[in-house]
Enzyme design. Structure first.
Site, PDB file in Angstrom:
ATOM      1  CE  LYS A 171     -20.638 121.340  18.118  1.00 58.15           C
ATOM      2  NZ  LYS A 171     -20.791 122.334  19.191  1.00 58.15           N
TER       3      LYS A 171
ATOM      4  NE  ARG B 193     -25.557 122.133  17.882  1.00 58.27           N
ATOM      5  CZ  ARG B 193     -25.783 120.940  18.454  1.00 58.27           C
ATOM      6  NH1 ARG B 193     -26.588 120.066  17.883  1.00 58.27           N
ATOM      7  NH2 ARG B 193     -25.183 120.626  19.579  1.00 58.27           N
TER       8      ARG B 193
ATOM      9  CG  HIS C  35     -25.767 119.881  24.952  1.00 59.34           C
ATOM     10  ND1 HIS C  35     -26.128 120.857  25.836  1.00 59.34           N
ATOM     11  CD2 HIS C  35     -25.572 120.514  23.755  1.00 59.34           C
ATOM     12  CE1 HIS C  35     -26.148 122.026  25.221  1.00 59.34           C
ATOM     13  NE2 HIS C  35     -25.818 121.841  23.958  1.00 59.34           N
TER      14      HIS C  35
ATOM     15  CE1 TYR D 114     -20.975  99.180  28.330  1.00 62.53           C
ATOM     16  CE2 TYR D 114     -19.425 100.954  28.779  1.00 62.53           C
ATOM     17  CZ  TYR D 114     -19.681  99.625  28.489  1.00 62.53           C
ATOM     18  OH  TYR D 114     -18.644  98.744  28.347  1.00 62.53           O
TER      19      TYR D 114
ATOM     20  CG  HIS E 296     -26.742 128.695  18.557  1.00 55.76           C
ATOM     21  ND1 HIS E 296     -26.732 127.540  17.826  1.00 55.76           N
ATOM     22  CD2 HIS E 296     -26.169 128.389  19.748  1.00 55.76           C
ATOM     23  CE1 HIS E 296     -26.170 126.563  18.534  1.00 55.76           C
ATOM     24  NE2 HIS E 296     -25.822 127.054  19.701  1.00 55.76           N
TER      25      HIS E 296
ATOM     26  NE  ARG F 136     -28.423 124.557  20.448  1.00 57.18           N
ATOM     27  CZ  ARG F 136     -28.653 123.250  20.566  1.00 57.18           C
ATOM     28  NH1 ARG F 136     -29.804 122.746  20.150  1.00 57.18           N
ATOM     29  NH2 ARG F 136     -27.742 122.454  21.063  1.00 57.18           N
TER      30      ARG F 136
END
Length: 185
Positions: free
Chosen positions: A60, A33, A149, A159, A122, A125
């Site tokens: 983020k 970012r 993400h 997990y 941006h 991305r």
């Protein structure tokens, strides 16, 4: 992909502060970012580094983010080091060396290059995700990891802590080779 190359070619050809042009190139290559890039500190990117670990405090989702660096990204970092390496920030403000580059600097560079309303910082991305998912559809989860993400389900997010660094490094290099084909080093 050809249009993405045209964006870089046009933005790198117009008069601008060299650090701003290098920031644009590194942003396109590392697909972090823009705020994560602007806040980068030299202590995170020592000479010869091939894995940039963006600290959790600048992310983020407040989790450290490992970013494998393609050869071309490392070259951009070393070029920036020659320009801004005396202070703590990789991309400092032109007016205040202790502050990061303006959040608008890269966007204004794109605007001046003729991409106002067509491409934003941006946007690298989305470009990366689109191109790489088309070329490597089996790597969707790894591509998402490269963009920091989080996994879709709460259980998987709790997990599955796999980083897939070797594959991410290979995809980062493939992206850099594709994006910079025909562009100057």
């Amino acid at each position: 992909l050809a249009e993405a190359r045209d964006v870089l070619r046009a933005a790198e050809a117009i008069p601008a502060h060299p650090a701003t042009r290098l920031a644009l190139r590194l942003l396109a290559l590392a697909v972090v970012r823009p705020g994560e890039l602007r806040g980068a500190r030299w202590e995170e990117l020592p000479p010869g580094v091939d894995l940039w670990r963006v600290p959790a405090g600048r992310m983020k989702m407040k989790r450290e983010h490992p970013v494998p660096l393609a050869r071309q990204a490392r070259e951009a970092i070393e070029a920036a080091r020659a320009i801004t390496g005396r202070g703590p920030l990789v991309f400092p403000s032109a007016r205040h060396a202790h502050r990061p580059m303006s959040g608008n600097a890269i966007g204004y560079l794109l605007n001046r290059a003729g991409y106002h309303g067509r491409h934003v910082p941006h946007g690298w991305r989305a470009t990366f995700s689109t191109v790489m998912n088309e070329r490597f559809p089996r790597d969707r989860e790894v591509i998402d990891l490269m963009l920091a993400h989080v996994p879709r389900g709460k259980v998987e997010a709790a997990y599955n802590r796999a980083e897939h660094l070797a594959r991410r490094a290979a995809l980062a290099q493939a992206w850099a080779d594709l994006l910079l084909a025909g562009l100057p080093p």
